[in-house]
Write a protein that holds these residues in place. Structure first.
Motif, PDB file in Angstrom:
ATOM      1  N   ARG A  30       0.846  -1.210   0.000  1.00  0.00           N
ATOM      2  CA  ARG A  30       0.000   0.000   0.000  1.00  0.00           C
ATOM      3  C   ARG A  30       0.874   1.250   0.000  1.00  0.00           C
ATOM      4  NH1 ARG A  30      -3.770  -2.761   4.481  1.00  0.00           N
ATOM      5  NH2 ARG A  30      -5.195  -3.785   3.059  1.00  0.00           N
ATOM      6  N   TRP A  31       1.991   1.163   0.710  1.00  0.00           N
ATOM      7  CA  TRP A  31       2.949   2.279   0.678  1.00  0.00           C
ATOM      8  C   TRP A  31       3.460   2.484  -0.746  1.00  0.00           C
ATOM      9  CZ3 TRP A  31       4.908   6.613   2.282  1.00  0.00           C
ATOM     10  CH2 TRP A  31       6.210   6.991   1.958  1.00  0.00           C
ATOM     11  N   ASP A  32       3.707   1.375  -1.471  1.00  0.00           N
ATOM     12  CA  ASP A  32       4.188   1.501  -2.855  1.00  0.00           C
ATOM     13  C   ASP A  32       3.168   2.254  -3.704  1.00  0.00           C
ATOM     14  OD1 ASP A  32       6.326  -0.010  -2.069  1.00  0.00           O
ATOM     15  OD2 ASP A  32       5.505  -1.898  -2.820  1.00  0.00           O
ATOM     16  N   ARG A  33       1.903   1.942  -3.481  1.00  0.00           N
ATOM     17  CA  ARG A  33       0.819   2.576  -4.250  1.00  0.00           C
ATOM     18  C   ARG A  33       0.724   4.069  -3.878  1.00  0.00           C
ATOM     19  NH1 ARG A  33      -4.744   2.498  -4.043  1.00  0.00           N
ATOM     20  NH2 ARG A  33      -4.801   1.518  -1.992  1.00  0.00           N
ATOM     21  N   PHE A  34       0.782   4.331  -2.571  1.00  0.00           N
ATOM     22  CA  PHE A  34       0.712   5.709  -2.059  1.00  0.00           C
ATOM     23  C   PHE A  34       1.883   6.536  -2.619  1.00  0.00           C
ATOM     24  CE2 PHE A  34       1.712   8.879   1.267  1.00  0.00           C
ATOM     25  CZ  PHE A  34       0.467   9.472   1.433  1.00  0.00           C
ATOM     26  N   GLN A  35       3.039   5.865  -2.602  1.00  0.00           N
ATOM     27  CA  GLN A  35       4.256   6.538  -3.067  1.00  0.00           C
ATOM     28  C   GLN A  35       4.174   6.875  -4.551  1.00  0.00           C
ATOM     29  OE1 GLN A  35       8.508   5.137  -4.072  1.00  0.00           O
ATOM     30  NE2 GLN A  35       7.756   3.897  -2.419  1.00  0.00           N
ATOM     31  N   LYS A  36       3.657   5.931  -5.337  1.00  0.00           N
ATOM     32  CA  LYS A  36       3.564   6.130  -6.790  1.00  0.00           C
ATOM     33  C   LYS A  36       2.627   7.309  -7.111  1.00  0.00           C
ATOM     34  CE  LYS A  36       3.041   3.346 -10.855  1.00  0.00           C
ATOM     35  NZ  LYS A  36       1.919   2.566 -11.323  1.00  0.00           N
ATOM     36  N   LEU A  37       1.482   7.298  -6.434  1.00  0.00           N
ATOM     37  CA  LEU A  37       0.530   8.387  -6.671  1.00  0.00           C
ATOM     38  C   LEU A  37       1.106   9.709  -6.147  1.00  0.00           C
ATOM     39  CD1 LEU A  37      -2.207   9.034  -7.810  1.00  0.00           C
ATOM     40  CD2 LEU A  37      -3.258   8.380  -5.668  1.00  0.00           C
ATOM     41  N   GLY A  38       1.728   9.635  -4.981  1.00  0.00           N
ATOM     42  CA  GLY A  38       2.354  10.826  -4.391  1.00  0.00           C
ATOM     43  C   GLY A  38       3.408  11.404  -5.313  1.00  0.00           C
ATOM     44  N   GLN A  39       4.191  10.512  -5.912  1.00  0.00           N
ATOM     45  CA  GLN A  39       5.272  10.966  -6.800  1.00  0.00           C
ATOM     46  C   GLN A  39       4.723  11.747  -7.989  1.00  0.00           C
ATOM     47  OE1 GLN A  39       7.696   8.013  -8.960  1.00  0.00           O
ATOM     48  NE2 GLN A  39       9.141   8.417  -7.298  1.00  0.00           N
ATOM     49  N   GLU A  56       8.194  14.565   1.237  1.00  0.00           N
ATOM     50  CA  GLU A  56       9.488  14.642   1.925  1.00  0.00           C
ATOM     51  C   GLU A  56      10.474  13.573   1.444  1.00  0.00           C
ATOM     52  OE1 GLU A  56       7.259  14.508   5.329  1.00  0.00           O
ATOM     53  OE2 GLU A  56       7.512  16.621   5.848  1.00  0.00           O
ATOM     54  N   HIS A  57       9.919  12.498   0.850  1.00  0.00           N
ATOM     55  CA  HIS A  57      10.806  11.440   0.341  1.00  0.00           C
ATOM     56  C   HIS A  57      11.463  11.849  -0.975  1.00  0.00           C
ATOM     57  CE1 HIS A  57       9.809   8.515   3.446  1.00  0.00           C
ATOM     58  NE2 HIS A  57       8.642   9.130   3.458  1.00  0.00           N
ATOM     59  N   GLU A  58      11.079  12.995  -1.505  1.00  0.00           N
ATOM     60  CA  GLU A  58      11.783  13.553  -2.674  1.00  0.00           C
ATOM     61  C   GLU A  58      13.053  14.263  -2.202  1.00  0.00           C
ATOM     62  OE1 GLU A  58      10.670  14.164  -6.239  1.00  0.00           O
ATOM     63  OE2 GLU A  58       9.644  12.287  -5.812  1.00  0.00           O
ATOM     64  N   GLY A  59      13.226  14.364  -0.898  1.00  0.00           N
ATOM     65  CA  GLY A  59      14.416  15.014  -0.332  1.00  0.00           C
ATOM     66  C   GLY A  59      14.027  16.251   0.460  1.00  0.00           C
ATOM     67  N   ILE A  60      14.573  16.366   1.669  1.00  0.00           N
ATOM     68  CA  ILE A  60      14.351  17.595   2.440  1.00  0.00           C
ATOM     69  C   ILE A  60      15.703  18.192   2.829  1.00  0.00           C
ATOM     70  CG2 ILE A  60      12.045  17.026   3.281  1.00  0.00           C
ATOM     71  CD1 ILE A  60      13.299  16.340   5.981  1.00  0.00           C
ATOM     72  N   TYR A  61      15.706  19.514   2.982  1.00  0.00           N
ATOM     73  CA  TYR A  61      16.972  20.224   3.119  1.00  0.00           C
ATOM     74  C   TYR A  61      16.891  21.309   4.183  1.00  0.00           C
ATOM     75  CZ  TYR A  61      17.713  17.904  -1.270  1.00  0.00           C
ATOM     76  OH  TYR A  61      17.817  16.937  -2.231  1.00  0.00           O
ATOM     77  N   TYR A  62      18.061  21.602   4.732  1.00  0.00           N
ATOM     78  CA  TYR A  62      18.185  22.726   5.658  1.00  0.00           C
ATOM     79  C   TYR A  62      19.313  23.615   5.123  1.00  0.00           C
ATOM     80  CZ  TYR A  62      18.365  25.361   9.952  1.00  0.00           C
ATOM     81  OH  TYR A  62      18.300  26.389  10.864  1.00  0.00           O
ATOM     82  N   PRO A  63      19.089  24.934   5.014  1.00  0.00           N
ATOM     83  CA  PRO A  63      20.154  25.792   4.485  1.00  0.00           C
ATOM     84  C   PRO A  63      21.190  26.100   5.576  1.00  0.00           C
ATOM     85  CG  PRO A  63      18.131  27.053   4.858  1.00  0.00           C
ATOM     86  CD  PRO A  63      17.834  25.657   5.284  1.00  0.00           C
ATOM     87  N   ARG A  64      22.470  25.863   5.254  1.00  0.00           N
ATOM     88  CA  ARG A  64      23.506  26.141   6.267  1.00  0.00           C
ATOM     89  C   ARG A  64      23.421  27.610   6.691  1.00  0.00           C
ATOM     90  NH1 ARG A  64      27.379  22.894   7.411  1.00  0.00           N
ATOM     91  NH2 ARG A  64      27.330  21.851   5.388  1.00  0.00           N
ATOM     92  N   GLY A  65      23.402  27.822   7.999  1.00  0.00           N
ATOM     93  CA  GLY A  65      23.306  29.196   8.512  1.00  0.00           C
ATOM     94  C   GLY A  65      21.896  29.555   8.953  1.00  0.00           C
ATOM     95  N   GLY A  66      20.930  28.641   8.728  1.00  0.00           N
ATOM     96  CA  GLY A  66      19.564  28.908   9.190  1.00  0.00           C
ATOM     97  C   GLY A  66      18.622  29.223   8.041  1.00  0.00           C
ATOM     98  N   MET A  67      17.330  29.133   8.322  1.00  0.00           N
ATOM     99  CA  MET A  67      16.303  29.308   7.282  1.00  0.00           C
ATOM    100  C   MET A  67      16.352  30.693   6.643  1.00  0.00           C
ATOM    101  SD  MET A  67      14.776  26.394   6.966  1.00  0.00           S
ATOM    102  CE  MET A  67      13.313  26.754   6.012  1.00  0.00           C
ATOM    103  N   VAL A  68      16.903  31.667   7.379  1.00  0.00           N
ATOM    104  CA  VAL A  68      16.975  33.035   6.837  1.00  0.00           C
ATOM    105  C   VAL A  68      17.824  33.105   5.563  1.00  0.00           C
ATOM    106  CG1 VAL A  68      18.998  33.746   8.199  1.00  0.00           C
ATOM    107  CG2 VAL A  68      17.283  35.453   7.526  1.00  0.00           C
ATOM    108  N   GLN A  69      18.648  32.063   5.338  1.00  0.00           N
ATOM    109  CA  GLN A  69      19.491  32.088   4.126  1.00  0.00           C
ATOM    110  C   GLN A  69      18.638  32.120   2.853  1.00  0.00           C
ATOM    111  OE1 GLN A  69      22.664  32.568   4.347  1.00  0.00           O
ATOM    112  NE2 GLN A  69      22.585  32.376   6.570  1.00  0.00           N
ATOM    113  N   ILE A  70      17.411  31.561   2.942  1.00  0.00           N
ATOM    114  CA  ILE A  70      16.571  31.520   1.731  1.00  0.00           C
ATOM    115  C   ILE A  70      16.088  32.940   1.381  1.00  0.00           C
ATOM    116  CG2 ILE A  70      14.529  30.495   0.633  1.00  0.00           C
ATOM    117  CD1 ILE A  70      14.924  28.124   2.648  1.00  0.00           C
TER     118      ILE A  70
END
Ligand SMILES: Cc1cc2nc3c(=O)[nH]c(=O)nc-3n(C[C@H](O)[C@H](O)[C@H](O)COP(=O)(O)OP(=O)(O)OC[C@H]3O[C@@H](n4cnc5c(N)ncnc54)[C@H](O)[C@@H]3O)c2cc1C
Length: 503
Positions: free
Chosen positions: A122-131, A215-229
């Motif tokens: 079921r996760w595979d199905r959820f993941q495919k649709l999510g993707q 989030e399984h597509e990748g999540i990130y944190y900018p070095r120096g804090g969110m203010v970097q964005i």
């Protein structure tokens, strides 16, 4: 005649993104920001050597940021050093069990089958649709102007996977998870995301459930804090000649023959412009800054019908030790029923939260430079009412802090953590409202139920006031780093269309 081509109210992500697009295309643009910092909810401040994020603590769907930088003729990697975050979450269950969801979907599948063999496929199905939903549908429409049902149909035609999502628009988050997963544990672990748009699983639109895949597509944190964005977008804006004035609060939008023609500041200064861009709460914008007298009756009625979103009190802790946690984000949960009860019982009865916080963010897990050597920062977030039944937030800070620290020690198992706290700051919904002028301390501007989503949300190009454009969490796809940047891109393209430049 005009002082600027465009005046932008607010230096949040939506406002800055559209401002940078305008400046890049030769528009003389001014951003007026009430605080002395950049980024609104996506910012970072320093205290006693620790750097704390004010709101947003992670980035997903980072390609929306790539798209903005491309439009600005820049490469993200020249400005932002992304730190990949893995695992996505650490979880603590009611009976004290700990587990994590890694970014790799196949590794997460192993965790899920540990709870229920049947839920693996079921996760595979959820993941495919999510993707396909995330890559093709959400990704594309987040940067596309989207104002009417007709626009929705055009997007559907370009993104056929949207059709598969229509079914979930008529369901809620909870029933969507139930239609995929049989394990209570799995459903509950994915239910937090409903609050990422400010609603409990029972009220949140079903298609939002696919964020649990995003989030399984990748999540990130900018070095120096969110203010970097926002800091990087502001830097590029400056490189193209844009101007930002801090400590500058806009009092009202100047109107000229039914058109937005500039702004008046709190000190009475008037700044004239060809058009105005708002990055503030749409209710405040229309009802206070434009004024009911300048709006058609239908617009007043429509704007009044929106509810502001739920507030989120936060506690920032400086620690002289490494906390015994497993991930950048740790989510403490019990059941979907309890996630709903936070809304239907605690929020509705205006109770000071005593179930404990739900999410602990540990930014020094990704970026140790945010604290002195050997020290760490934790941000504790939960959701709570703005007005409390048994007192005022300003008087209840200490009680709130103590309740949450007890919870951290006992529920999160961080025994003795109090002895390692070097500083603690509580940011209540009232503090948040005072700092960012967000009515009701709303974290995502307007509530994001199905009737206030997509083309039901206030438009990027105002229908009621010519020359007025909206960006940010009140518009388009609501709150979040990618949607608000997406709103800035989409609003930017409308302004270029209306004022004759090519991106
Ligand atoms: C606690 C919390 C956690 C979050 N976590 C995440 C996360 O992990 N990931 C994620 O993607 N998103 C997260 N978000 C959501 C995300 O941070 C926001 O949706 C987004 O940053 C909002 O951007 P915006 O463009 O709407 O502008 P805002 O951030 O709302 O900025 C608006 C700006 O306008 C200014 N302003 C207001 N009124 C005036 C005025 N009259 N004159 C001049 N200036 C004015 C304010 O000072 C502010 O700087 C979180 C938000 C919060 C609050």
């Amino acid at each position: 005649m005009y002082d600027y081509d465009a005046v932008v109210i607010g230096a949040g992500l939506g406002g800055l993104s559209s401002a940078a697009i305008l400046a890049r295309n030769g528009f003389k643009t001014l951003v007026c920001e009430n605080t002395n910092h950049i980024g609104g909810c996506c910012s970072t401040y320093e205290e006693n050597g620790y750097s704390f994020d004010i709101g947003a603590s992670i980035v997903e769907l980072s390609w929306i940021i790539d798209e903005l930088f491309e439009k600005l003729g820049r490469k993200v990697s020249d400005y932002i050093d992304w730190i990949p975050v893995d695992p996505i979450y650490g979880f603590l269950t009611a009976d004290g069990k700990r587990f994590t969801y890694p970014v790799d979907p196949d590794e997460t599948r192993k965790v899920i089958t540990g709870f229920s063999e049947a839920d693996g496929p079921r996760w595979d199905r959820f993941q495919k649709l999510g993707q396909s939903a995330i890559r093709e549908a959400f990704g594309r429409i987040m940067t596309t102007p989207f104002a009417t049902f007709g626009d929705a149909m055009k997007v559907m035609a370009k993104a056929p996977s949207m059709v598969k999502l229509v079914k979930y628009m008529g369901m809620n988050f909870e029933s969507t998870l139930k239609s995929f997963f049989s394990s209570e544990q799995v459903r509950a672990s994915m239910s937090l995301q409903s609050y990422f748009i400010g609603l409990p699983p029972a009220l949140c639109p079903g298609y939002i459930a696919f964020l649990a895949y995003a989030e399984h597509e990748g999540i990130y944190y900018p070095r120096g804090g969110m203010v970097q964005i926002p800091g990087s977008i502001a830097k590029i804006f400056g490189e193209y000649g844009g101007e930002i004035r801090f400590d500058t609060r806009v009092k009202r939008v100047l109107m000229d023959g039914g058109r937005a023609a500039g702004v008046e500041l709190m000190d009475g200064t008037q700044i004239r412009s060809r058009f105005v861009v708002s990055n503030i709460n749409a209710k405040t914008l229309y009802l206070e800054h434009v004024g009911r007298e300048n709006l058609p009756a239908w617009a007043v009625k429509a704007v009044e019908s929106y509810e502001v979103s739920i507030p989120a009190p936060m506690i920032m802790l400086g620690l002289d030790t490494r906390p015994d946690l497993d991930a950048h984000h740790t989510f403490c949960y019990t059941t979907i029923e309890e996630m709903n009860a936070i809304w239907f019982e605690d929020y509705a009865s205006r109770k000071l939260p005593d179930r404990g916080f739900m999410l602990v963010s540990w930014p020094t897990h990704a970026d140790p430079s945010l604290a002195p050597e050997g020290h760490h920062c934790l941000n504790m977030v939960t959701f709570a009412p703005y007005e409390l039944a048994d007192g005022d937030w300003d008087d209840l800070k200490e009680r709130y802090l103590e309740t949450q620290l007890d919870f951290l020690e006992h529920r999160f198992g961080l025994k003795g953590i109090r002895d390692h706290i070097t500083m603690a700051r509580v940011s209540t919904p009232k503090d948040f409202a005072r700092m960012l002028l967000h009515p009701g301390g709303a974290v995502y501007a307007l509530q994001n139920d199905i009737m206030a989503s997509a083309f039901f949300r206030p438009r990027l190009r105002s229908k009621a006031v010519k020359g007025l454009y909206l960006t940010g969490a009140s518009t388009h796809f609501g709150g979040g780093v990618p949607p608000t940047i997406g709103s800035g891109i989409a609003a930017g393209s409308l302004m270029l269309e209306d004022f004759g430049r090519v991106m």
